[in-house]
Design an enzyme around this catalytic site. Structure first.
Site, short mmCIF file in Angstrom:
data_model
loop_
_atom_site.label_atom_id
_atom_site.label_comp_id
_atom_site.label_asym_id
_atom_site.label_seq_id
_atom_site.Cartn_x
_atom_site.Cartn_y
_atom_site.Cartn_z
N TRP A 180 1.46 -15.87 59.23
CA TRP A 180 0.14 -15.39 58.39
C TRP A 180 -0.99 -15.44 58.78
O TRP A 180 -1.22 -16.92 59.62
CB TRP A 180 0.42 -16.04 57.05
N GLU A 221 3.19 -11.61 57.06
CA GLU A 221 2.60 -11.68 55.75
C GLU A 221 1.33 -11.06 55.59
O GLU A 221 0.49 -11.51 56.17
CB GLU A 221 2.87 -13.29 55.37
N LYS A 223 -2.05 -9.44 53.53
CA LYS A 223 -2.97 -10.02 52.48
C LYS A 223 -4.03 -9.01 52.20
O LYS A 223 -4.23 -7.97 53.22
CB LYS A 223 -3.64 -11.17 52.90
N ASP A 254 4.08 -11.56 49.61
CA ASP A 254 3.54 -12.69 48.64
C ASP A 254 2.86 -11.90 47.39
O ASP A 254 1.94 -11.09 47.58
CB ASP A 254 2.48 -13.36 49.67
N HIS A 257 -0.87 -11.47 46.95
CA HIS A 257 -1.47 -10.66 47.75
C HIS A 257 -1.80 -9.27 47.96
O HIS A 257 -1.99 -8.52 49.00
CB HIS A 257 -0.88 -10.87 49.30
N HIS A 281 7.11 -14.71 49.19
CA HIS A 281 6.31 -15.97 48.85
C HIS A 281 6.03 -15.75 47.29
O HIS A 281 5.35 -14.77 46.91
CB HIS A 281 4.99 -16.07 49.51
N ASP A 289 -6.02 -14.20 44.42
CA ASP A 289 -4.99 -15.08 44.80
C ASP A 289 -5.00 -16.53 44.68
O ASP A 289 -5.31 -17.31 45.59
CB ASP A 289 -4.81 -14.69 46.27
N ASP A 291 -2.91 -19.09 43.77
CA ASP A 291 -1.90 -19.85 43.87
C ASP A 291 -1.59 -21.00 42.90
O ASP A 291 -1.33 -22.02 43.25
CB ASP A 291 -2.19 -20.53 45.36
N ASP A 321 5.22 -20.27 47.05
CA ASP A 321 3.89 -20.63 47.70
C ASP A 321 2.80 -20.73 46.87
O ASP A 321 2.37 -19.61 46.14
CB ASP A 321 3.87 -19.46 48.84
C1 RNT Z 1 -2.15 -17.36 52.57
C2 RNT Z 1 -0.69 -17.21 52.64
C3 RNT Z 1 -0.03 -18.31 53.33
C4 RNT Z 1 -0.24 -19.60 52.67
C5 RNT Z 1 0.71 -20.74 53.34
C6 RNT Z 1 -0.08 -21.91 53.18
O1 RNT Z 1 -2.87 -16.63 51.48
O2 RNT Z 1 -0.23 -17.12 51.26
O3 RNT Z 1 1.29 -17.89 53.11
O4 RNT Z 1 -0.56 -19.82 51.40
O5 RNT Z 1 1.04 -20.29 54.60
ZN ZN Z 2 2.01 -16.73 51.09
#
Ligand code: RNT
Ligand code: ZN
Length: 411
Positions: A180, A221, A223, A254, A257, A281, A289, A291, A321
């Site tokens: 990523w 990955e 985004k 993810d 994303h 993720h 996003d 998290d 994640d």
């Molecule tokens: C960032 C991605 C990535 C990170 C990690 C820390 O938007 O989701 O995967 O969260 O690698």
């Molecule tokens: Zn991620």
């Protein structure tokens, strides 16, 4: 209601709870190390950057390798099922050596392998860390116009492939290496193509590093945007899906994303039609996003259903994640891992064959009726039975409080 009674209730609709428990027990979840220290890492890079941000300052953040191991051990002891450890390259143990990220070697991660073996983990997954470092120039890494910047990160990723293979050999299990990058622009770009062509070239270079595809699964990955990177992301979904398909590597989805009305649960079967493996993720975005900790909610259940009913428990590599610094971090870890497991169990307790048949026969009235009926089935009894067989309790909060009092509050 007892487990025995719940078992009978499910048996009446053709669901074997014993089989569900057995399958759940054997499904590994990769637990991200970065929830424990707010994505700071151990190599001196400092707080997360590159469009991601941890908010909150709950006391007790792990400040070094020893504390992180201590917290992970505590968290893992409260997580049922098979676990893997997901590491970032920024968690290298350098012991004072002046190696930069392009020169990381397997030795720098040997203490992690030792730890993973010691606590009986199933495998280790890995991520190059292309943020929180002075060689991220103008927010760019693998797509930078500066050749030296690109070269540095290409070398870093190649080093990470070698380290991933080392993990796979040591743990006797594949290693998912997920790429990523934060690359993108805050405002309207004047050229959207060239940065992507540079990223493509960089990835081609990285993949020239020889590695055993049975051992290392390289993923990309995508985004949609990040903080301060709102207008353009080089590694977009279309870019990476095409790159992965053409180069026979893996896509990592993810669920934070995408645009808020795009669902990863819908993307999983789309990719399963073309790929042997799909990596995830699992996170929870609140309005963006963000998290947040993974909760047992609708989209998580749909994600789990797509894995289970497509017989893809060994094709979908499940990783977590998220990073929340506003609550007890051990509790955040455990809550998310348990919820992922709960969602899988919920999916395993669904009479998928019956429901699929109703869809094929166009019996949508009955399909709706049955899907709604299931929502009040005695899922909790089966969950508690599973926990008991894992020698774990459903009620684990006192343990968190004790650990906070005895360990975290003293930091
Ligand atoms: C960032 C991605 C990535 C990170 C990690 C820390 O938007 O989701 O995967 O969260 O690698
Ligand atoms: Zn991620």
């Amino acid at each position: 209601m007892s487990y025995q009674e719940a078992k009978e209730v499910y048996a009446k609709i053709g669901v074997d709870t014993e089989q569900a428990i057995e399958k759940l027990k054997n499904t590994a979840i990769s637990v991200h190390c970065w929830q424990g220290d707010d994505v700071v890492g151990l190599d001196g890079g400092g707080a997360a950057s590159g469009g991601i941000q941890t908010t909150g300052n709950y006391p007790g953040r792990a400040r070094n390798f020893e504390e992180l191991k201590e917290d992970l051990t505590e968290a893992f002891s409260l997580m049922p099922g098979k676990k893997r450890l997901n590491l970032h390259a920024s968690y290298a143990i350098l012991n004072g050596e002046k190696a930069d990220r392009n020169a990381y070697r397997p030795e720098h991660f040997a203490p992690w392998v030792e730890f993973a073996k010691e606590i009986g983990l199933d495998g280790i997954d890995f991520n190059p860390t292309m943020f929180s470092h002075p060689m991220v120039k103008g927010g760019l890494t693998l797509s930078s116009p500066d050749e030296n910047v690109r070269k540095f990160w290409i070398e870093h990723c190649k080093a990470c492939i070698r380290i991933s293979e080392y993990f796979a050999n040591e743990m006797n299990s594949h290693c998912l290496m997920n790429i990523w990058i934060p690359d993108g622009f805050k405002d309207v770009p004047s050229d959207r193509l060239t940065p992507r062509l540079r990223l493509k070239e960089s990835l081609d270079e990285i993949l020239k590093e020889p590695y055993d595809k049975k051992k290392v699964v390289v993923a990309v990955e995508s985004k949609v945007f990040g903080i301060g990177v709102e207008s353009y992301t080089v590694g977009s979904n279309e870019f990476y899906q095409n790159y992965a398909a053409k180069n026979d590597i893996c896509c990592l989805l993810d669920n934070g994303h995408y645009h808020p009305l795009e669902y990863v649960s819908d993307k999983i079967p789309a990719l399963l039609a073309f790929y042997d493996k799909v990596a995830l993720h699992v996170t929870r975005g609140v309005r963006w996003d963000s998290d947040h900790v993974v909760l047992f909610e609708d989209e998580l259940k749909e994600i789990a259903k797509e894995i289970v009913r497509n017989d893809a428990l060994d094709k979908v590599l499940i990783g977590l994640d998220y990073f929340d610094a506003s609550i007890n971090r051990i509790s955040a870890w455990v809550t998310g891992e348990r919820n992922m497991q709960k969602a899988l169990l919920y999916a395993l307790l669904t009479p998928n064959a019956t429901l699929k048949k109703l869809q094929d026969n166009g019996e949508f009235t009955e399909l709706m009726y049955r899907q709604e009926q299931l929502k009040t089935y005695p899922f909790g009894e089966v969950w508690r039975e599973y926990l008991q067989r894992q020698c774990m309790k459903d009620d684990w909060f006192d343990e968190i409080k004790d650990y906070e009092k005895g360990v975290l509050s003293k930091r």
